[in-house]
Design an enzyme around this catalytic site. Structure first.
Site, PDB file in Angstrom:
ATOM      1  N   GLU A  17      10.964  16.105 -25.685  1.00 22.63           N
ATOM      2  CA  GLU A  17      10.236  16.815 -24.637  1.00 22.63           C
ATOM      3  C   GLU A  17      10.765  18.140 -24.272  1.00 22.63           C
ATOM      4  O   GLU A  17      10.063  18.847 -23.353  1.00 22.63           O
ATOM      5  CB  GLU A  17      10.521  15.697 -23.351  1.00 22.63           C
ATOM      6  CG  GLU A  17       9.748  14.329 -23.915  1.00 22.63           C
ATOM      7  CD  GLU A  17       8.343  14.525 -23.723  1.00 22.63           C
ATOM      8  OE1 GLU A  17       7.653  15.517 -23.534  1.00 22.63           O
ATOM      9  OE2 GLU A  17       7.523  13.416 -23.863  1.00 22.63           O
ATOM     10  N   ASN A  54       0.557  17.304 -22.495  1.00 27.18           N
ATOM     11  CA  ASN A  54       0.352  16.380 -23.559  1.00 27.18           C
ATOM     12  C   ASN A  54       0.484  16.735 -25.052  1.00 27.18           C
ATOM     13  O   ASN A  54      -0.012  16.025 -25.797  1.00 27.18           O
ATOM     14  CB  ASN A  54      -0.755  15.415 -23.093  1.00 27.18           C
ATOM     15  CG  ASN A  54      -0.806  14.747 -21.872  1.00 27.18           C
ATOM     16  OD1 ASN A  54       0.103  13.683 -21.776  1.00 27.18           O
ATOM     17  ND2 ASN A  54      -1.603  15.035 -21.202  1.00 27.18           N
ATOM     18  N   LYS A  74       7.661  22.232 -15.977  1.00 29.77           N
ATOM     19  CA  LYS A  74       6.879  21.183 -15.337  1.00 29.77           C
ATOM     20  C   LYS A  74       6.618  21.372 -13.895  1.00 29.77           C
ATOM     21  O   LYS A  74       5.384  21.153 -13.475  1.00 29.77           O
ATOM     22  CB  LYS A  74       7.490  19.840 -15.814  1.00 29.77           C
ATOM     23  CG  LYS A  74       6.647  18.778 -15.435  1.00 29.77           C
ATOM     24  CD  LYS A  74       6.854  17.581 -16.182  1.00 29.77           C
ATOM     25  CE  LYS A  74       5.663  16.536 -15.823  1.00 29.77           C
ATOM     26  NZ  LYS A  74       5.923  15.166 -16.467  1.00 29.77           N
ATOM     27  N   HIS A 118       1.010  14.250 -27.647  1.00 28.80           N
ATOM     28  CA  HIS A 118       1.160  12.902 -27.217  1.00 28.80           C
ATOM     29  C   HIS A 118       0.139  12.152 -27.516  1.00 28.80           C
ATOM     30  O   HIS A 118       0.334  10.790 -27.509  1.00 28.80           O
ATOM     31  CB  HIS A 118       1.248  13.177 -25.671  1.00 28.80           C
ATOM     32  CG  HIS A 118       2.556  13.308 -25.118  1.00 28.80           C
ATOM     33  ND1 HIS A 118       3.363  14.485 -25.726  1.00 28.80           N
ATOM     34  CD2 HIS A 118       3.556  12.835 -24.160  1.00 28.80           C
ATOM     35  CE1 HIS A 118       4.449  14.652 -24.816  1.00 28.80           C
ATOM     36  NE2 HIS A 118       4.568  13.586 -24.163  1.00 28.80           N
ATOM     37  N   ARG A 124       0.815  -1.516   0.009  1.00 28.51           N
ATOM     38  CA  ARG A 124       0.009   0.042  -0.120  1.00 28.51           C
ATOM     39  C   ARG A 124       0.978   1.414   0.087  1.00 28.51           C
ATOM     40  O   ARG A 124       0.231   2.235   0.404  1.00 28.51           O
ATOM     41  CB  ARG A 124      -1.224   0.088   1.291  1.00 28.51           C
ATOM     42  CG  ARG A 124      -2.060  -0.964   0.987  1.00 28.51           C
ATOM     43  CD  ARG A 124      -3.232  -0.805   2.136  1.00 28.51           C
ATOM     44  NE  ARG A 124      -4.279  -2.014   1.868  1.00 28.51           N
ATOM     45  CZ  ARG A 124      -4.261  -2.952   2.723  1.00 28.51           C
ATOM     46  NH1 ARG A 124      -3.493  -3.197   3.599  1.00 28.51           N
ATOM     47  NH2 ARG A 124      -5.222  -3.854   2.408  1.00 28.51           N
ATOM     48  N   HIS A 144      10.018   6.661 -27.484  1.00 24.33           N
ATOM     49  CA  HIS A 144       8.554   7.414 -27.124  1.00 24.33           C
ATOM     50  C   HIS A 144       9.071   9.015 -27.711  1.00 24.33           C
ATOM     51  O   HIS A 144       7.985   9.767 -28.219  1.00 24.33           O
ATOM     52  CB  HIS A 144       8.558   7.512 -25.684  1.00 24.33           C
ATOM     53  CG  HIS A 144       7.363   8.644 -25.332  1.00 24.33           C
ATOM     54  ND1 HIS A 144       6.180   8.381 -25.376  1.00 24.33           N
ATOM     55  CD2 HIS A 144       7.567   9.644 -24.348  1.00 24.33           C
ATOM     56  CE1 HIS A 144       5.593   9.655 -25.050  1.00 24.33           C
ATOM     57  NE2 HIS A 144       6.375  10.267 -24.282  1.00 24.33           N
ATOM     58  N   LYS A 169       3.506  11.211 -12.241  1.00 24.57           N
ATOM     59  CA  LYS A 169       2.654   9.968 -13.226  1.00 24.57           C
ATOM     60  C   LYS A 169       3.488   8.727 -13.223  1.00 24.57           C
ATOM     61  O   LYS A 169       4.639   8.643 -13.493  1.00 24.57           O
ATOM     62  CB  LYS A 169       2.477  10.711 -14.583  1.00 24.57           C
ATOM     63  CG  LYS A 169       1.495  11.567 -14.794  1.00 24.57           C
ATOM     64  CD  LYS A 169       1.350  11.879 -16.273  1.00 24.57           C
ATOM     65  CE  LYS A 169       0.154  12.757 -16.542  1.00 24.57           C
ATOM     66  NZ  LYS A 169      -0.155  13.057 -17.807  1.00 24.57           N
ATOM     67  N   GLU A 209      -4.115  16.433 -13.267  1.00 22.17           N
ATOM     68  CA  GLU A 209      -4.305  16.827 -14.619  1.00 22.17           C
ATOM     69  C   GLU A 209      -6.040  16.729 -14.873  1.00 22.17           C
ATOM     70  O   GLU A 209      -6.284  16.253 -15.701  1.00 22.17           O
ATOM     71  CB  GLU A 209      -3.613  15.586 -15.326  1.00 22.17           C
ATOM     72  CG  GLU A 209      -3.762  15.966 -17.104  1.00 22.17           C
ATOM     73  CD  GLU A 209      -2.925  14.670 -17.621  1.00 22.17           C
ATOM     74  OE1 GLU A 209      -3.768  14.312 -18.663  1.00 22.17           O
ATOM     75  OE2 GLU A 209      -1.879  14.688 -17.519  1.00 22.17           O
TER      76      GLU A 209
END
Length: 373
Positions: free
Chosen positions: A190, A250, A232, A253, A126, A271, A148, A242
């Site tokens: 990016e 994004n 960021k 993206h 947890r 990516h 994220k 978000e």
């Protein structure tokens, strides 16, 4: 060793705020940085085979200097590692070594390792604490910051995950000097994203310094990392989960994730490479629906290409790509709500915005034009 001064950026999230450390030689100082947050004199490192060969010894030596023991789990490199089976095996491996909620996990690698390890830490018993130690430009300027975490599923990219903020981010600039050219270029996608979103001055900096960035000039890269992290951090502080402005991150993206999904998340397409093409597509689509001038589209395309990235989907690795399949993948994007697709579009350089009512039929016409021979 890179000779750049130390920089620190704070992600302001109240009691869960944390710092991004940006400097050369930080792997050797990892023990010093991490020791204050440890309850037990040990850490669990999750990394991949490529990073382990090049940088693991340096990191472990930095921990040993502070008498910190480390247990290491080494995973295969590549996007395919972000899957259910490796999520399960990584959790099992850490528990077999006795990991508990008082321990700290180090995500030591690029975006794949950071995303997977952050999810492992969020789920194991947890919730364990974790530290991001990003080793690629892409992960230093984007995926290691903001909390994220996710794995991919057969339905799409990053659909299984949660928000889990790290305790800190350690961005050693020396590791960028060992990046293959392809990985460096992928990371630059990016970087330029932040200029295209809302910072035309930074976009101009990238235009003027593309050659230095491609050559991995230490001071230029360090400045790009700092500005990107500050951008960021600011957006994440305003919109952690978000629900609004963070979606701007994004840009390109939704197109990119569809390209990756169509490629089966295979090694032919990184990516960042998909993001470079995806941002160019977002600008062209913005022009197609009379939002953005052709001059700004051309400028964006030239700047993306100057960083060694492909802007034409027909020339992108992993193809050919088919319009209907791309649209189907885009409809599974996380930002799709009640069957309505959201895209990040642009009214000009540094003028991105969130469009929540994209016309799917119109978009398909555009995708057909993008993929036609």
């Amino acid at each position: 060793m890179v000779q750049n001064s130390a920089k620190q950026v704070t992600v302001a999230l109240g009691e869960r705020s944390y710092d991004i450390h940006i400097a050369a030689g930080l792997l050797s100082r990892a023990g010093e940085l991490i020791k204050p947050i440890l309850k037990q004199q040990r850490v669990f490192i999750v990394t991949d085979e490529n990073v382990a060969k090049t940088h693991l010894e340096t990191l472990q030596n930095g921990l040993v200097q502070e008498n910190i023991e480390s247990f290491v789990e080494i995973l295969p490199p590549g996007e395919a590692t972000k899957c259910y089976s490796i999520l399960e095996s990584t959790i099992d491996a850490l528990m077999a070594q006795g990991a508990d909620r008082n321990d700290v996990v180090l995500a030591f690698g690029g975006g794949v390792i950071g995303d997977l390890t952050g999810l492992v830490a969020g789920l194991l018993k947890r919730g364990m604490r974790f530290v991001q130690v990003p080793t690629t430009l892409l992960s230093q300027v984007d995926s290691s910051v903001g909390g994220k975490t996710a794995i991919n599923s057969k339905m799409g990219k990053n659909l299984i995950g949660l928000f889990n903020q790290p305790e800190m981010v350690i961005a050693d600039q020396d590791v960028l000097q060992t990046l293959p050219v392809r990985e460096l270029c992928a990371g630059l996608a990016e970087v330029i994203k932040y200029g295209l979103i809302d910072d035309p001055d930074f976009f101009e900096f990238i235009e003027q310094n593309a050659e230095k960035l491609n050559a991995a000039d230490p001071d230029t890269l360090a400045e790009a990392v700092r500005v990107s992290c500050e951008a960021k951090a600011r957006i994440v502080s305003e919109d952690e989960t978000e629900r609004g402005k963070r979606a701007l991150l994004n840009l390109g993206h939704t197109f990119a994730h569809a390209l990756e999904r169509a490629n089966g998340f295979g090694p032919a397409l990184l990516h960042g490479e998909a993001v470079g093409t995806g941002m160019a597509m977002a600008y062209r689509y913005s022009k197609a629906i009379d939002l953005c001038s052709g001059q700004d589209v051309t400028r964006a395309e030239k700047a993306i290409a100057a960083l060694g990235l492909e802007t034409d989907v027909r020339n992108l690795a992993g193809g050919p790509y088919e319009a209907n399949a791309l649209l189907e993948h885009m409809m599974h994007d996380k930002k799709t709500e009640q069957g309505r697709l959201t895209l990040i579009l642009a009214k000009g350089i540094g003028q991105s915005y969130i469009e929540k009512n994209v016309d799917a039929d119109n978009l398909l016409v555009f995708l057909n034009s993008e993929t036609a021979d």
